[in-house]
Motif scaffolding. Structure first.
Motif, PDB file in Angstrom:
ATOM      1  N   PRO A 139      -1.417 -12.063  -4.256  1.00 49.75           N
ATOM      2  CA  PRO A 139      -1.578 -11.236  -5.461  1.00 49.75           C
ATOM      3  C   PRO A 139      -1.474 -12.089  -6.728  1.00 49.75           C
ATOM      4  O   PRO A 139      -0.546 -12.880  -6.883  1.00 49.75           O
ATOM      5  CB  PRO A 139      -0.405 -10.243  -5.373  1.00 49.75           C
ATOM      6  CG  PRO A 139       0.013 -10.256  -3.934  1.00 49.75           C
ATOM      7  CD  PRO A 139      -0.249 -11.646  -3.460  1.00 49.75           C
ATOM      8  N   LYS A 150      -1.873 -11.694 -11.085  1.00 55.32           N
ATOM      9  CA  LYS A 150      -1.858 -10.649 -12.120  1.00 55.32           C
ATOM     10  C   LYS A 150      -3.249 -10.319 -12.643  1.00 55.32           C
ATOM     11  O   LYS A 150      -3.540  -9.155 -12.944  1.00 55.32           O
ATOM     12  CB  LYS A 150      -0.942 -11.068 -13.270  1.00 55.32           C
ATOM     13  CG  LYS A 150       0.534 -11.030 -12.911  1.00 55.32           C
ATOM     14  CD  LYS A 150       1.411 -11.371 -14.112  1.00 55.32           C
ATOM     15  CE  LYS A 150       2.891 -11.281 -13.738  1.00 55.32           C
ATOM     16  NZ  LYS A 150       3.776 -11.608 -14.888  1.00 55.32           N
ATOM     17  N   MET A 159      -5.893 -10.054 -11.128  1.00 59.32           N
ATOM     18  CA  MET A 159      -6.674  -9.287 -10.162  1.00 59.32           C
ATOM     19  C   MET A 159      -6.537  -7.789 -10.398  1.00 59.32           C
ATOM     20  O   MET A 159      -7.301  -7.000  -9.833  1.00 59.32           O
ATOM     21  CB  MET A 159      -6.209  -9.606  -8.730  1.00 59.32           C
ATOM     22  CG  MET A 159      -6.461 -11.030  -8.271  1.00 59.32           C
ATOM     23  SD  MET A 159      -5.536 -11.453  -6.749  1.00 59.32           S
ATOM     24  CE  MET A 159      -5.953 -10.088  -5.657  1.00 59.32           C
ATOM     25  N   TYR A 160      -5.585  -7.382 -11.227  1.00 62.15           N
ATOM     26  CA  TYR A 160      -5.223  -5.973 -11.314  1.00 62.15           C
ATOM     27  C   TYR A 160      -5.409  -5.427 -12.727  1.00 62.15           C
ATOM     28  O   TYR A 160      -5.074  -6.088 -13.714  1.00 62.15           O
ATOM     29  CB  TYR A 160      -3.751  -5.775 -10.906  1.00 62.15           C
ATOM     30  CG  TYR A 160      -3.449  -6.249  -9.504  1.00 62.15           C
ATOM     31  CD1 TYR A 160      -3.476  -5.383  -8.426  1.00 62.15           C
ATOM     32  CD2 TYR A 160      -3.140  -7.596  -9.257  1.00 62.15           C
ATOM     33  CE1 TYR A 160      -3.192  -5.823  -7.137  1.00 62.15           C
ATOM     34  CE2 TYR A 160      -2.857  -8.039  -7.973  1.00 62.15           C
ATOM     35  CZ  TYR A 160      -2.891  -7.148  -6.921  1.00 62.15           C
ATOM     36  OH  TYR A 160      -2.607  -7.591  -5.653  1.00 62.15           O
ATOM     37  N   ASP A 161      -5.925  -4.193 -12.813  1.00 61.03           N
ATOM     38  CA  ASP A 161      -6.004  -3.497 -14.098  1.00 61.03           C
ATOM     39  C   ASP A 161      -4.651  -2.892 -14.460  1.00 61.03           C
ATOM     40  O   ASP A 161      -4.293  -2.811 -15.631  1.00 61.03           O
ATOM     41  CB  ASP A 161      -7.066  -2.390 -14.040  1.00 61.03           C
ATOM     42  CG  ASP A 161      -8.472  -2.950 -13.852  1.00 61.03           C
ATOM     43  OD1 ASP A 161      -8.734  -4.051 -14.382  1.00 61.03           O
ATOM     44  OD2 ASP A 161      -9.276  -2.300 -13.167  1.00 61.03           O
ATOM     45  N   ASP A 162      -3.914  -2.456 -13.447  1.00 62.65           N
ATOM     46  CA  ASP A 162      -2.601  -1.839 -13.653  1.00 62.65           C
ATOM     47  C   ASP A 162      -1.518  -2.791 -13.146  1.00 62.65           C
ATOM     48  O   ASP A 162      -1.488  -3.119 -11.958  1.00 62.65           O
ATOM     49  CB  ASP A 162      -2.529  -0.516 -12.897  1.00 62.65           C
ATOM     50  CG  ASP A 162      -1.262   0.280 -13.186  1.00 62.65           C
ATOM     51  OD1 ASP A 162      -0.289  -0.320 -13.709  1.00 62.65           O
ATOM     52  OD2 ASP A 162      -1.237   1.481 -12.885  1.00 62.65           O
ATOM     53  N   LYS A 179       1.385  -2.298 -12.356  1.00 65.80           N
ATOM     54  CA  LYS A 179       2.181  -1.670 -11.295  1.00 65.80           C
ATOM     55  C   LYS A 179       1.595  -1.998  -9.919  1.00 65.80           C
ATOM     56  O   LYS A 179       2.329  -2.193  -8.950  1.00 65.80           O
ATOM     57  CB  LYS A 179       2.234  -0.155 -11.500  1.00 65.80           C
ATOM     58  CG  LYS A 179       3.102   0.571 -10.476  1.00 65.80           C
ATOM     59  CD  LYS A 179       3.124   2.068 -10.732  1.00 65.80           C
ATOM     60  CE  LYS A 179       3.953   2.795  -9.673  1.00 65.80           C
ATOM     61  NZ  LYS A 179       3.926   4.260  -9.881  1.00 65.80           N
ATOM     62  N   ASP A 180       0.251  -2.058  -9.844  1.00 67.47           N
ATOM     63  CA  ASP A 180      -0.389  -2.383  -8.569  1.00 67.47           C
ATOM     64  C   ASP A 180      -0.050  -3.806  -8.136  1.00 67.47           C
ATOM     65  O   ASP A 180       0.150  -4.081  -6.942  1.00 67.47           O
ATOM     66  CB  ASP A 180      -1.898  -2.206  -8.682  1.00 67.47           C
ATOM     67  CG  ASP A 180      -2.306  -0.756  -8.884  1.00 67.47           C
ATOM     68  OD1 ASP A 180      -1.538   0.127  -8.488  1.00 67.47           O
ATOM     69  OD2 ASP A 180      -3.390  -0.521  -9.455  1.00 67.47           O
ATOM     70  N   TYR A 181      -0.003  -4.709  -9.110  1.00 67.96           N
ATOM     71  CA  TYR A 181       0.382  -6.094  -8.807  1.00 67.96           C
ATOM     72  C   TYR A 181       1.807  -6.143  -8.263  1.00 67.96           C
ATOM     73  O   TYR A 181       2.086  -6.821  -7.267  1.00 67.96           O
ATOM     74  CB  TYR A 181       0.266  -6.950 -10.067  1.00 67.96           C
ATOM     75  CG  TYR A 181       0.977  -8.284  -9.982  1.00 67.96           C
ATOM     76  CD1 TYR A 181       0.436  -9.329  -9.235  1.00 67.96           C
ATOM     77  CD2 TYR A 181       2.187  -8.491 -10.637  1.00 67.96           C
ATOM     78  CE1 TYR A 181       1.094 -10.550  -9.141  1.00 67.96           C
ATOM     79  CE2 TYR A 181       2.846  -9.712 -10.552  1.00 67.96           C
ATOM     80  CZ  TYR A 181       2.292 -10.734  -9.802  1.00 67.96           C
ATOM     81  OH  TYR A 181       2.953 -11.935  -9.717  1.00 67.96           O
ATOM     82  N   GLU A 209       3.477  -3.772  -6.802  1.00 65.26           N
ATOM     83  CA  GLU A 209       3.570  -3.129  -5.494  1.00 65.26           C
ATOM     84  C   GLU A 209       3.069  -4.057  -4.386  1.00 65.26           C
ATOM     85  O   GLU A 209       3.673  -4.136  -3.313  1.00 65.26           O
ATOM     86  CB  GLU A 209       2.781  -1.817  -5.495  1.00 65.26           C
ATOM     87  CG  GLU A 209       3.446  -0.712  -6.310  1.00 65.26           C
ATOM     88  CD  GLU A 209       2.651   0.574  -6.292  1.00 65.26           C
ATOM     89  OE1 GLU A 209       1.506   0.556  -5.780  1.00 65.26           O
ATOM     90  OE2 GLU A 209       3.162   1.587  -6.789  1.00 65.26           O
ATOM     91  N   ASP A 210       1.968  -4.763  -4.645  1.00 69.72           N
ATOM     92  CA  ASP A 210       1.456  -5.690  -3.631  1.00 69.72           C
ATOM     93  C   ASP A 210       2.416  -6.858  -3.427  1.00 69.72           C
ATOM     94  O   ASP A 210       2.646  -7.297  -2.293  1.00 69.72           O
ATOM     95  CB  ASP A 210       0.072  -6.208  -4.033  1.00 69.72           C
ATOM     96  CG  ASP A 210      -1.039  -5.254  -3.631  1.00 69.72           C
ATOM     97  OD1 ASP A 210      -0.742  -4.267  -2.934  1.00 69.72           O
ATOM     98  OD2 ASP A 210      -2.199  -5.499  -4.007  1.00 69.72           O
TER      99      ASP A 210
END
Length: 269
Positions: A193, A195, A197-200, A202-204, A206-207
């Motif tokens: 993962p 950072k 790679m993610y728009d949110d 929170k998703d980063y 969580e992964d």
């Protein structure tokens, strides 16, 4: 010669196994491969047989899971990283929505396309269509891959290939590699993962939180004790050595370089 025969099972945790079974069979079209009610064991597949892994639906109870119960409950309602292959994503999505299944997508995934499917507990599995399939067929055709969160996906891949004997293959256009024991078997796809790679954010987070977890992935062998010695000689760390299990088979647990945990099992006749 002792070896890993297959990546045989991938687990998903649910609140009510009976309701989850109804969803995955009637809504998603999976078939029951094996069922042992008194052990809480239910294995499903896109087909009755096949070289791909079975999807195990686990309903955690304190009686059965003991000290692992709380961790198991925390895994209900997550993005599982489990991807089912289809060769007609548009029709698959349309059919699922007709059955009142929550689906998001499709979105681009490298040169292929991907949609997110939500079960009643909020667990997410994927429907994945590779680029330019030769034959168009709707529905979930096989359990194609499971993603593995890693601090270093290259190091994780080397572990899967050198220690476990899986064969690596570049995923065109995605900058990733997948690892399989057989061409029709289920692949492991390690990723790191990042950072951006993610728009949110929170998703980063969580992964990243999935690094170092129990993956609920099981590998099968027909000579677990010899294989355990072979893997240890290759530097594989075992968190639990092979021993007879309550389900009358033999089970061990080992770790990858990120401390993700996997089960190794031998079924007894």
């Amino acid at each position: 010669m002792a070896k890993i025969d297959s990546l045989s099972h991938v687990g998903v945790f649910v609140r009510d196994q009976r309701k989850a079974k109804e969803f995955y069979t009637k809504k998603l079209g999976l078939k029951v491969r094996s069922l042992i009610p008194k052990m809480g064991y239910l294995a499903l597949g896109a087909t009755k047989g096949g070289e791909d892994a079975s999807l195990n639906l686990w309903q955690p109870t304190r009686e059965m899971w003991g000290p692992e119960y709380d961790d198991a409950v925390k895994q209900i309602g997550v993005v599982t990283g489990i991807g089912f292959r289809t060769t007609n994503l548009e029709k698959t999505i349309a059919d699922l929505k007709r059955r009142q299944v929550k689906v998001e997508g499709p979105g681009q995934e490298g040169e292929g396309r991907l949609a997110s499917i939500y079960d009643p507990d909020g667990n997410v599995v994927f429907a994945y269509e590779p680029a330019m399939p030769k034959v168009r067929r709707a529905g979930l055709l096989s359990l194609d891959f499971v993603t593995i969160a890693s601090r270093d996906s290259t190091r994780a891949g080397e572990f899967f290939s050198k220690a476990l004997g899986m064969k690596g293959k570049n995923l065109t256009g995605e900058g990733l590699r997948e690892y399989r024991l057989s061409p029709r078997g289920t692949a492991l796809a390690p990723f790191t993962p990042m950072k951006d790679m993610y728009d949110d954010p929170k998703d980063y987070e969580e992964d990243t939180a999935h690094i170092g977890e129990n993956t609920s992935i099981m590998f099968s062998t027909d000579d677990i004790y010899a294989l355990q010695e072979k893997l240890m000689a290759r530097g594989v760390r075992f968190s639990r050595k092979a021993e007879k299990a309550e389900w009358r088979g033999i089970q061990a647990e080992f770790l990858d370089p990120d401390d993700n945990s996997y089960a190794l099992i031998q079924e007894m006749p």
